[in-house]
Design an enzyme around this catalytic site. Structure first.
Site, PDB file in Angstrom:
ATOM      1  N   LYS A   1       4.930  -9.652   3.526  1.00 24.21           N
ATOM      2  CA  LYS A   1       5.284  -8.239   3.498  1.00 24.21           C
ATOM      3  C   LYS A   1       5.979  -7.784   4.773  1.00 24.21           C
ATOM      4  O   LYS A   1       6.725  -6.825   4.762  1.00 24.21           O
ATOM      5  CB  LYS A   1       4.066  -7.369   3.180  1.00 24.21           C
ATOM      6  CG  LYS A   1       2.843  -7.622   4.050  1.00 24.21           C
ATOM      7  CD  LYS A   1       1.809  -6.518   3.849  1.00 24.21           C
ATOM      8  CE  LYS A   1       0.995  -6.685   2.586  1.00 24.21           C
ATOM      9  NZ  LYS A   1      -0.093  -5.697   2.500  1.00 24.21           N
TER      10      LYS A   1
ATOM     11  N   LYS B   1       6.881 -10.990  -0.606  1.00 24.81           N
ATOM     12  CA  LYS B   1       6.021 -11.408   0.500  1.00 24.81           C
ATOM     13  C   LYS B   1       6.782 -12.448   1.321  1.00 24.81           C
ATOM     14  O   LYS B   1       7.673 -13.072   0.795  1.00 24.81           O
ATOM     15  CB  LYS B   1       4.714 -12.030  -0.038  1.00 24.81           C
ATOM     16  CG  LYS B   1       4.004 -11.222  -1.117  1.00 24.81           C
ATOM     17  CD  LYS B   1       3.170 -10.135  -0.518  1.00 24.81           C
ATOM     18  CE  LYS B   1       2.433  -9.340  -1.600  1.00 24.81           C
ATOM     19  NZ  LYS B   1       1.722  -8.183  -1.068  1.00 24.81           N
TER      20      LYS B   1
ATOM     21  N   THR C   1       6.064  -8.098  -5.848  1.00 27.87           N
ATOM     22  CA  THR C   1       6.158  -7.584  -4.484  1.00 27.87           C
ATOM     23  C   THR C   1       6.637  -8.711  -3.579  1.00 27.87           C
ATOM     24  O   THR C   1       6.074  -9.797  -3.607  1.00 27.87           O
ATOM     25  CB  THR C   1       4.776  -7.112  -4.013  1.00 27.87           C
ATOM     26  OG1 THR C   1       4.249  -6.235  -5.001  1.00 27.87           O
ATOM     27  CG2 THR C   1       4.881  -6.379  -2.695  1.00 27.87           C
TER      28      THR C   1
ATOM     29  N   ASP D   1       6.891  -3.901  -0.229  1.00 21.66           N
ATOM     30  CA  ASP D   1       5.473  -3.684   0.011  1.00 21.66           C
ATOM     31  C   ASP D   1       5.283  -2.263   0.516  1.00 21.66           C
ATOM     32  O   ASP D   1       6.206  -1.662   1.064  1.00 21.66           O
ATOM     33  CB  ASP D   1       4.934  -4.696   1.022  1.00 21.66           C
ATOM     34  CG  ASP D   1       3.475  -4.980   0.737  1.00 21.66           C
ATOM     35  OD1 ASP D   1       2.650  -4.153   1.145  1.00 21.66           O
ATOM     36  OD2 ASP D   1       3.170  -5.980   0.078  1.00 21.66           O
ATOM     37  N   GLU D   2       4.070  -1.730   0.352  1.00 28.28           N
ATOM     38  CA  GLU D   2       3.859  -0.328   0.727  1.00 28.28           C
ATOM     39  C   GLU D   2       4.064  -0.070   2.213  1.00 28.28           C
ATOM     40  O   GLU D   2       4.416   1.029   2.608  1.00 28.28           O
ATOM     41  CB  GLU D   2       2.464   0.149   0.292  1.00 28.28           C
ATOM     42  CG  GLU D   2       1.295  -0.534   0.985  1.00 28.28           C
ATOM     43  CD  GLU D   2       0.902  -1.859   0.357  1.00 28.28           C
ATOM     44  OE1 GLU D   2      -0.157  -2.380   0.736  1.00 28.28           O
ATOM     45  OE2 GLU D   2       1.650  -2.374  -0.508  1.00 28.28           O
TER      46      GLU D   2
ATOM     47  N   HIS E   1       2.978   4.049  -4.943  1.00 26.49           N
ATOM     48  CA  HIS E   1       1.920   3.152  -4.477  1.00 26.49           C
ATOM     49  C   HIS E   1       0.766   3.999  -3.958  1.00 26.49           C
ATOM     50  O   HIS E   1       0.984   5.063  -3.391  1.00 26.49           O
ATOM     51  CB  HIS E   1       2.447   2.231  -3.378  1.00 26.49           C
ATOM     52  CG  HIS E   1       1.494   1.110  -3.083  1.00 26.49           C
ATOM     53  ND1 HIS E   1       0.390   1.292  -2.282  1.00 26.49           N
ATOM     54  CD2 HIS E   1       1.450  -0.174  -3.503  1.00 26.49           C
ATOM     55  CE1 HIS E   1      -0.283   0.146  -2.220  1.00 26.49           C
ATOM     56  NE2 HIS E   1       0.336  -0.756  -2.961  1.00 26.49           N
ATOM     57  N   ARG E   2      -0.473   3.496  -4.142  1.00 26.64           N
ATOM     58  CA  ARG E   2      -1.641   4.311  -3.812  1.00 26.64           C
ATOM     59  C   ARG E   2      -2.334   3.855  -2.531  1.00 26.64           C
ATOM     60  O   ARG E   2      -3.556   3.953  -2.421  1.00 26.64           O
ATOM     61  CB  ARG E   2      -2.625   4.320  -4.981  1.00 26.64           C
ATOM     62  CG  ARG E   2      -3.127   2.934  -5.367  1.00 26.64           C
ATOM     63  CD  ARG E   2      -4.152   3.009  -6.495  1.00 26.64           C
ATOM     64  NE  ARG E   2      -4.699   1.685  -6.808  1.00 26.64           N
ATOM     65  CZ  ARG E   2      -5.810   1.493  -7.505  1.00 26.64           C
ATOM     66  NH1 ARG E   2      -6.491   2.519  -7.969  1.00 26.64           N
ATOM     67  NH2 ARG E   2      -6.251   0.281  -7.751  1.00 26.64           N
TER      68      ARG E   2
END
EC number: 4.1.1.39
Length: 469
Positions: free
Chosen positions: A168, A166, A164, A194-195, A285-286
């Site tokens: 972010k 960063k 991911t 990122d989400e 993504h959760r």
């Protein structure tokens, strides 16, 4: 007396049916029920069944115009939770006709709708669902699934690696794309938005998509491997989300991403259909899951959210690490990882699986382990999750003292070393540190990574634990 009898009647008279034999087409649910003081468990269990299916609080004359027996939820078993006072597992069966085909949204609106605010219960948690094949067949599920993804990417016999990007928030599109390129060039398979990177003032989505696509093509040309970046298509409206997915397809990139809980199941299923029709992989993504699943006595267990995602559609989903900085107990996590990947999963209470689940050949989902993991965790991750997984190292790549590309090299070397050792029959759990140490002798990048993170551990007890059996 003949005819309609007005008034309030006890739920358990209609909805508690211990003699009921469940049908193969029923949706079965296991609820952890904590009744208010003075409410008997049968009444509480029956209330759950009633409030999540046909019931209301009083008798109504329109009940006479339908067949309640055909449509009502039934509480068919109640068992006390060992070690907990006044807490029960209530098993409820719902007839299939109570649900719209192919709609996770409708299934959840019924099963976990108003009933969670019900006053007679102090708390309520949906622990597991058994989805019958008859209902599963109305869903298209993951756009591609594990095998098709491996064929598209031409990567076999090992977990996939990701990172991911960063920080972010705050990078410009060009700098963001540069970070992607360095990670992919160093040896990762994927990089990831990122989400919460959607389309903000400092970096609009279209600019990000362009620079990331450039990074992908450049890294592919130089490494000869297929690369990808999870382009987050999550947006404020479904139309805008699809617009972003269309642009990703036009750029020719392999994969897009969605936040399925904040975006919602309706949007997610639409995106999954688009991805299947257009050859895009879908990374899920959760974000927001812990709001719903972290409390042991109230909410929805993540294994249910994971099953729902497999029905709605996604090729990857974040699923906890067992070893990093985020929640996840080993047996519980492996239970729902199997529910995501396998076609048939036996009931196994020691892993929190309340029902046998047959997915009738619905494609599987790759679990993604991410959050506070680094090279020293690689043996454990390889052993716990096996080949069919994605290990995503954000800080564990970008935090490398020499930069992003060497960070990626360190991760790839440690992964290849672990896979090689495992294939040679070595015990990763026992010899993990030794395997990494050997590999770092010939990889200065890995040696530097080990030096930085050798002492980092996130040692907190998991909040969500199994009941004593």
């Amino acid at each position: 007396s003949v005819g309609f009898k007005a008034g309030v009647k006890e739920y358990k008279l209609t909805y508690y049916t211990p003699e009921y034999e469940t049908k193969d087409t029923d949706i079965l649910a296991a609820f952890r029920v904590t009744p208010q003081p003075g409410v008997p468990p049968e009444e509480a269990g029956x209330a759950v069944x009633x409030e999540s299916s046909t019931g209301t609080w009083t008798a109504v004359w329109t009940d006479g115009l339908t067949s309640l027996d055909r449509y009502k939820g039934r509480c068919y078993x109640i068992e006390p939770v060992p070690g907990e006072e006044d807490q029960y597992i209530a098993y409820v069966a719902y007839p299939l006709d109570x649900f719209e085909e192919g709609s996770v949204t409708n299934m959840f609106t019924s099963i976990v709708g108003n009933v969670f605010g019900f006053k007679a219960l102090x708390a309520l948690r949906l622990e597991d669902l058994r989805i019958p094949p008859a209902y599963i067949k109305t869903f298209e599920g993951p756009p591609h699934g594990i095998q098709v993804e491996r064929d598209k990417l031409n990567k076999y016999g090992r977990p996939l690696l990701x990172c991911t990007i960063k920080p972010k928030l705050g990078l410009s599109a060009k700098n963001y794309g540069r970070a992607c390129y360095e990670c992919l060039r160093g040896g990762l398979d994927f990089t990831k938005d990122d989400e919460n990177v959607n389309s903000q003032p400092f970096m609009r989505w279209r600019d990000r998509f362009l620079f990331c696509a450039e990074a992908i093509y450049k890294a592919q040309a130089e490494t000869g491997e297929i690369k990808g970046h999870y382009l987050n298509a999550t947006a404020g409206t479904c139309e805008e989300m699809i617009k972003r997915a269309v642009f990703a397809r036009e750029l020719g990139v392999p994969i897009v991403m969605h936040d399925y809980l904040t975006g919602g199941f309706t949007a997610n299923t639409s995106l999954a259909h688009y991805c299947r029709d257009n050859g895009l992989l879908l990374h899920i993504h959760r974000a927001m899951h812990a709001v719903i699943d972290r409390q042991k006595n109230h909410g929805i267990h993540f294994r249910v959210l994971a099953k729902a995602l497999r029905m709605s559609g996604g090729d990857h989903i974040h699923s906890g690490t067992v070893v990093g900085k985020l929640e996840g107990e080993r047996d519980i996590t492996l239970g729902f990882v199997d529910l995501l990947r396998d076609d048939f999963i036996e009931k196994d209470r020691s892993r929190g699986i309340y029902f046998t689940q047959d997915w009738s050949s619905l494609p599987g989902v790759l679990p993604v382990x991410s959050g506070g993991i680094h090279v020293x965790h690689m043996p454990a991750l390889t052993e716990i999750f096996g080949d069919d997984s994605v290990x995503x190292f954000g800080g564990g790549t970008l935090g490398h003292p020499w930069g992003n590309a060497p960070g990626a090299v360190a991760n790839r070397v440690s992964l290849e070393a672990c896979v090689k050792a495992r294939n040679e029959g070595r015990d990763l759990a026992a010899e993990g540190n030794e395997i990494i140490r050997e590999a770092s002798k010939w990889s200065p990048e890995l040696a530097a990574a080990c030096e930085v993170w050798k002492e980092i551990r996130f040692n907190f007890a998991a909040v969500d634990t199994l009941d004593p059996s």
